[in-house]
Motif scaffolding. Structure first.
Motif, short mmCIF file in Angstrom:
data_model
loop_
_atom_site.label_atom_id
_atom_site.label_comp_id
_atom_site.label_asym_id
_atom_site.label_seq_id
_atom_site.Cartn_x
_atom_site.Cartn_y
_atom_site.Cartn_z
N LEU A 15 0.85 -1.28 -0.02
CA LEU A 15 -0.07 -0.10 0.03
C LEU A 15 0.72 1.31 0.08
N LEU A 16 1.98 1.23 0.68
CA LEU A 16 2.88 2.29 0.84
C LEU A 16 3.54 2.68 -0.60
N ALA A 17 3.76 1.71 -1.52
CA ALA A 17 4.29 1.49 -2.63
C ALA A 17 3.31 2.54 -3.70
N ALA A 18 2.00 1.65 -3.56
CA ALA A 18 1.19 2.45 -4.27
C ALA A 18 0.86 3.82 -3.95
N ARG A 19 0.71 4.21 -2.53
CA ARG A 19 0.57 5.60 -2.36
C ARG A 19 1.66 6.64 -2.67
N ASP A 20 2.96 5.83 -2.80
CA ASP A 20 4.28 6.77 -3.07
C ASP A 20 4.11 7.06 -4.71
N GLN A 21 3.47 6.06 -5.51
CA GLN A 21 3.33 6.19 -6.71
C GLN A 21 1.98 7.07 -7.41
N GLY A 22 1.02 7.16 -6.45
CA GLY A 22 -0.18 7.86 -6.48
C GLY A 22 -1.12 6.94 -7.39
N GLN A 23 -1.11 5.80 -6.86
CA GLN A 23 -1.94 4.81 -7.52
C GLN A 23 -3.15 4.71 -6.77
N LEU A 24 -4.48 4.53 -7.20
CA LEU A 24 -5.46 4.15 -6.65
C LEU A 24 -5.89 2.81 -6.50
N ILE A 25 -6.49 2.24 -5.66
CA ILE A 25 -6.50 0.73 -5.51
C ILE A 25 -8.04 0.42 -6.11
N SER A 26 -8.30 -0.12 -7.23
CA SER A 26 -9.40 -0.37 -7.70
C SER A 26 -9.98 -1.80 -7.46
N VAL A 27 -11.25 -1.81 -7.03
CA VAL A 27 -11.46 -3.50 -6.43
C VAL A 27 -13.16 -3.63 -7.21
N THR A 28 -13.11 -4.57 -8.11
CA THR A 28 -14.17 -4.74 -8.74
C THR A 28 -14.82 -6.33 -8.63
N CYS A 29 -15.96 -6.42 -8.44
CA CYS A 29 -16.61 -7.41 -8.51
C CYS A 29 -17.16 -7.93 -9.74
N ASP A 30 -16.34 -9.04 -10.27
CA ASP A 30 -16.81 -9.33 -11.61
C ASP A 30 -18.21 -10.13 -11.75
N ALA A 40 -4.92 4.81 -1.31
CA ALA A 40 -3.99 3.94 -0.44
C ALA A 40 -3.82 4.46 0.84
N THR A 41 -3.73 5.55 1.16
CA THR A 41 -3.65 6.13 2.41
C THR A 41 -4.95 5.71 3.53
N ASP A 42 -6.14 5.78 2.84
CA ASP A 42 -7.43 5.29 3.62
C ASP A 42 -6.92 3.59 4.05
N LEU A 43 -6.46 3.02 3.00
CA LEU A 43 -6.42 1.55 3.20
C LEU A 43 -5.17 1.32 4.28
N ILE A 44 -4.05 1.94 4.38
CA ILE A 44 -2.96 2.13 5.33
C ILE A 44 -3.74 2.35 6.52
N GLU A 45 -4.45 3.10 6.77
CA GLU A 45 -4.89 3.51 8.01
C GLU A 45 -5.78 2.25 8.62
N LEU A 46 -6.50 1.45 7.79
CA LEU A 46 -7.29 0.56 8.21
C LEU A 46 -6.52 -0.80 8.22
N CYS A 47 -5.26 -1.38 7.62
CA CYS A 47 -4.83 -2.43 7.44
C CYS A 47 -3.47 -2.32 7.66
N GLY A 48 -2.97 -0.98 7.92
CA GLY A 48 -1.37 -0.92 7.84
C GLY A 48 -0.62 -1.12 6.52
N ASN A 49 0.77 -1.07 6.57
CA ASN A 49 1.20 -1.20 5.20
C ASN A 49 1.41 -2.63 4.80
N LEU A 90 -12.69 6.69 3.41
CA LEU A 90 -12.74 5.93 4.84
C LEU A 90 -13.39 7.24 5.84
N ARG A 91 -14.47 7.00 6.23
CA ARG A 91 -15.07 7.97 7.11
C ARG A 91 -14.50 7.86 8.64
N GLU A 92 -14.88 6.37 9.05
CA GLU A 92 -14.48 6.18 10.17
C GLU A 92 -14.13 4.87 10.50
N VAL A 93 -13.61 4.31 11.47
CA VAL A 93 -13.31 2.84 11.69
C VAL A 93 -14.14 2.60 13.23
#
Ligand code: ZN
Length: 107
Positions: A15-30, A40-49, A90-93
């Motif tokens: 996630l840190l690498a994604a954040r540093d590269q300015g990448q968004l994490i896209s999750v699709t249900c096929d 990535a910053t929101d997901l780092i807050e939730l899951c850590g790096n 991420l609004r709140e945990v």
């Protein structure tokens, strides 16, 4: 859009690498054809790096409730997408309090 096969390269990207590269994490249900994009910053807050495969395991499709149709890709936003592209923030945990009981005798 950078396509990453879930079983090949998600393990090699954090996630840190994604954040540093300015990448968004896209999750699709096929199955439902629903895509949500996350910062990535929101997901780092939730899951850590952690690596992206570990992040994907924590997701479940809100619509069908399934995990096995989820697909994760990285998205590098174009200049024109700023101010336009929908993202989930991420609004709140919330911490859930779960009671754990044990049977005992009166002492
Ligand atoms: Zn679904």
């Amino acid at each position: 859009m950078v396509e990453i096969h879930p079983f090949k390269r998600l393990r090699a990207w954090t996630l840190l690498a994604a954040r540093d590269q300015g990448q968004l994490i896209s999750v699709t249900c096929d199955y439902c054809r629903v895509t949500h994009r996350y910062l990535a910053t929101d997901l780092i807050e939730l899951c850590g790096n952690v690596t992206l495969d570990k992040v994907l395991r924590r997701f479940r499709c809100e619509k069908c409730g399934k995990k096995n149709y989820l697909n994760m890709t990285l998205h590098v936003p174009h200049g024109s997408e700023f101010g336009e592209l929908p993202v989930r923030r991420l609004r709140e945990v919330r911490t859930t309090r779960i009671p754990v009981w044990s049977d005992d005798v009166l002492r």
